[in-house]
Design a protein around this motif. Structure first.
Motif, PDB file in Angstrom:
ATOM      1  N   SER A 120      22.441  -3.318 -35.230  1.00 23.98           N
ATOM      2  CA  SER A 120      21.926  -2.690 -36.442  1.00 23.98           C
ATOM      3  C   SER A 120      22.262  -3.506 -37.679  1.00 23.98           C
ATOM      4  O   SER A 120      21.403  -3.773 -38.530  1.00 23.98           O
ATOM      5  CB  SER A 120      22.506  -1.278 -36.566  1.00 23.98           C
ATOM      6  OG  SER A 120      22.044  -0.646 -37.727  1.00 23.98           O
TER       7      SER A 120
ATOM      8  N   LEU B 220      21.073  -3.821 -29.955  1.00 26.80           N
ATOM      9  CA  LEU B 220      21.133  -2.412 -30.341  1.00 26.80           C
ATOM     10  C   LEU B 220      20.849  -1.507 -29.150  1.00 26.80           C
ATOM     11  O   LEU B 220      21.564  -0.527 -28.906  1.00 26.80           O
ATOM     12  CB  LEU B 220      20.124  -2.180 -31.466  1.00 26.80           C
ATOM     13  CG  LEU B 220      20.053  -0.825 -32.159  1.00 26.80           C
ATOM     14  CD1 LEU B 220      19.519  -0.996 -33.580  1.00 26.80           C
ATOM     15  CD2 LEU B 220      19.132   0.127 -31.416  1.00 26.80           C
TER      16      LEU B 220
ATOM     17  N   ASP C  78      23.180   8.627 -34.461  1.00 25.41           N
ATOM     18  CA  ASP C  78      22.317   7.690 -35.183  1.00 25.41           C
ATOM     19  C   ASP C  78      20.920   7.628 -34.564  1.00 25.41           C
ATOM     20  O   ASP C  78      20.764   7.627 -33.338  1.00 25.41           O
ATOM     21  CB  ASP C  78      22.956   6.297 -35.145  1.00 25.41           C
ATOM     22  CG  ASP C  78      22.365   5.347 -36.176  1.00 25.41           C
ATOM     23  OD1 ASP C  78      21.142   5.132 -36.148  1.00 25.41           O
ATOM     24  OD2 ASP C  78      23.130   4.820 -36.996  1.00 25.41           O
TER      25      ASP C  78
ATOM     26  N   ALA D 278      19.052   5.225 -34.253  1.00 21.97           N
ATOM     27  CA  ALA D 278      18.849   4.021 -33.445  1.00 21.97           C
ATOM     28  C   ALA D 278      19.014   4.294 -31.952  1.00 21.97           C
ATOM     29  O   ALA D 278      18.487   3.555 -31.117  1.00 21.97           O
ATOM     30  CB  ALA D 278      19.833   2.929 -33.883  1.00 21.97           C
TER      31      ALA D 278
ATOM     32  N   PHE E  43      14.197   1.899 -39.799  1.00 17.08           N
ATOM     33  CA  PHE E  43      14.784   2.990 -39.024  1.00 17.08           C
ATOM     34  C   PHE E  43      13.968   4.278 -39.110  1.00 17.08           C
ATOM     35  O   PHE E  43      13.920   5.042 -38.149  1.00 17.08           O
ATOM     36  CB  PHE E  43      16.239   3.217 -39.446  1.00 17.08           C
ATOM     37  CG  PHE E  43      17.152   2.122 -38.981  1.00 17.08           C
ATOM     38  CD1 PHE E  43      17.708   2.164 -37.716  1.00 17.08           C
ATOM     39  CD2 PHE E  43      17.413   1.017 -39.773  1.00 17.08           C
ATOM     40  CE1 PHE E  43      18.534   1.149 -37.260  1.00 17.08           C
ATOM     41  CE2 PHE E  43      18.232   0.002 -39.334  1.00 17.08           C
ATOM     42  CZ  PHE E  43      18.796   0.058 -38.071  1.00 17.08           C
TER      43      PHE E  43
END
Length: 504
Positions: free
Chosen positions: A63, A310, A341, A343, A390
């Motif tokens: 990230s 990631l 998160d 992600a 994101f």
């Protein structure tokens, strides 16, 4: 008594500085606590803690690599064209509040950490009493909580500049705690579908956005079905001839990023990156004797590298988190999931959906920025990488899962327009634009401007209205499907069976 209070404050400050606001250790702490509550052997508990922390650190490497590589490129547009502009980026937004809160309101940024404490404790209480609140997600992304606490602190002071310190902390602690609980709760259904019962929610900056995009995607799919059009996901598209190279995720990402960032870097020119090398003391930028061509190539391809890192991090820690959280949900917070998160979702959808969502979101943002320039807007927005990637990459993943390739392109594009126009409006109105930054993520360009309007023009009635709206949302969700509402968290396989029966 005062000494006891001071000790408690110091304990809180230590916990906040080293665990709560450090997502890797916060996730590790949750895993450790979960395994201890499950009465796992101490060596297994410590191993789970380490694996979760290391996995999240891997995610952070990927990230941070994305952000540190591409934030200077987008911010460079501000320098290259001599724009007095506001960068939409959570860290620029936090810095703007830090700089402006003393000058504008005569308050200290230290109150932001107290606000975070109030809101976090309230979030946990809301989940603990889920029988009444219908809220099931605990917001655990500490760095995001700091950014949001800062912007929320500013917004409340803008609406009520004469409000006392305790009143500010209590009022915004309630509103922000509700927002964290409600926003992450809204993502549970769609994230469980995406991850096939992954056992987590999204706790980031676009909880309402994920729910809205997923809802629109479902409507989009229903319309396609009605007009008898086949819905194809990105994974179903077979490209002809040489275009087949785009079926390989890393190759597609590398080529598309080379095209996208290559153009921007050529516009910025070699001198900008040489100057960046000097100003960062070699940490980024192009060395004076370096090849500009290979610098562009290396920077662009690093997008695919960091994205792969990631996704590896996600796969490393999510399994531990899901397994261990049952200990917490069984004993302390029954029927709950951790909010983590955004992600983490990138490893579960079609890999190319991440790139497609990002690119079409970027197209929307750039068109909106051009419109601001043409219309001589008092605030010009510079695209920040974090909202650009994101928000829109996640929207691409969810939209593709629910409605296919067209939705994965269209909905992030609409998001890009909303991000820029929403941020231009709210940052100008509340006065953050003059300090050069605004948080700029989807919820903070849509939901929070609406809350700000209510509080600014209705006063105390507006505060009550915001609280009532947030309390009502999970109640309405529950009433929509009471039989399966908690089941999707406690027994996802049974939930899937029930939903399959409904669709027959």
């Amino acid at each position: 008594m005062q000494q006891f209070v001071n000790i408690l404050i110091k304990i809180w400050e230590y916990f906040a500085a080293n665990i709560l606001t450090q997502p890797a250790y916060m996730i590790g702490f949750i895993v450790l606590l979960g395994y201890i509550l499950e009465k796992k052997p101490i060596y297994e508990s410590i191993a789970g803690f380490l694996k979760a922390v290391i996995g999240y650190m891997i995610l952070i490497v990927g990230s941070n690599g994305l952000v540190s590589s591409f934030r200077p490129i987008l911010a460079g547009l501000k320098t290259r064209f001599h724009l007095t502009a506001t960068v939409i980026d959570p860290y620029f937004g936090q810095n703007a509040v830090t700089e402006g809160v003393v000058k504008t309101f005569g308050r200290t940024f230290g109150d932001v950490m107290l606000l975070l404490l109030f809101a976090f404790v309230f979030n946990i209480l809301l989940v603990r009493f889920q029988k009444y609140t219908k809220l099931r997600a605990v917001f655990t992304t500490g760095n995001v909580q700091v950014q949001q606490s800062a912007t929320a602190f500013w917004i409340l002071l803008f609406c009520f500049p004469k409000m006392g310190r305790i009143e500010v902390l209590v009022v915004m602690g309630i509103i922000l705690g509700l927002y964290w609980a409600v926003g992450s709760n809204l993502t549970i259904r769609y994230t469980q579908d995406l991850t096939d019962g992954g056992g987590f929610a999204v706790a980031h900056q676009q909880g309402f956005g994920i729910a809205f995009v997923s809802w629109l995607a479902d409507k989009f799919k229903a319309h396609e079905k009605k007009v008898q059009k086949e819905t194809k996901g990105l994974e179903d598209i077979e490209l002809p001839g040489f275009l087949k190279i785009f079926n390989e995720n890393m190759v597609a990402t590398g080529i598309l990023m080379l095209f996208f960032f290559g153009i921007i870097m050529l516009v910025l020119g070699r001198p900008y990156f040489n100057q960046l090398y000097v100003s960062t003391k070699g940490a980024s930028g192009l060395a004076p004797n370096g090849s500009f061509l290979f610098y562009i190539l290396t920077t662009s391809l690093s997008f695919a590298v960091n994205l792969a890192i990631l996704q590896l991090g996600v796969r490393t820690f999510v399994g531990e988190l899901t397994e261990s959280f049952t200990g917490i949900s069984d004993r302390l917070l029954p029927g709950s999931v951790p909010g983590i998160d955004v992600a983490a979702t990138f490893a579960f959808g079609e890999p190319n959906a991440v790139t497609i969502g990002f690119l079409f979101g970027a197209l929307g943002q750039f068109l909106a920025i051009a419109a601001l320039l043409v219309l001589h807007s008092p605030t010009i927005i510079i695209a920040g990488f974090i909202p650009l990637f994101f928000d829109n990459a996640a929207f691409g993943v969810y939209a593709n899962k629910r409605a296919g390739a067209k939705a994965a392109m269209l909905l992030p594009f609409i998001s890009g327009l909303i991000q820029v126009f929403g941020a231009a409006f709210i940052s100008s109105w509340i006065g953050l634009s003059k300090f050069g930054g605004y948080l700029g993520m989807f919820d903070w360009d849509t939901v929070w401007p609406f809350f700000t309007i209510l509080m600014k023009f209705l006063g105390v009635v507006g505060i009550i209205a915001v609280i009532v709206i947030l309390i009502a949302i999970p109640q309405l969700e529950y009433r929509h499907d009471p039989d399966n509402y908690f089941l999707m968290v406690t027994d996802y396989d049974k939930y899937k069976e029930n939903m399959a029966k409904k669709t027959k």
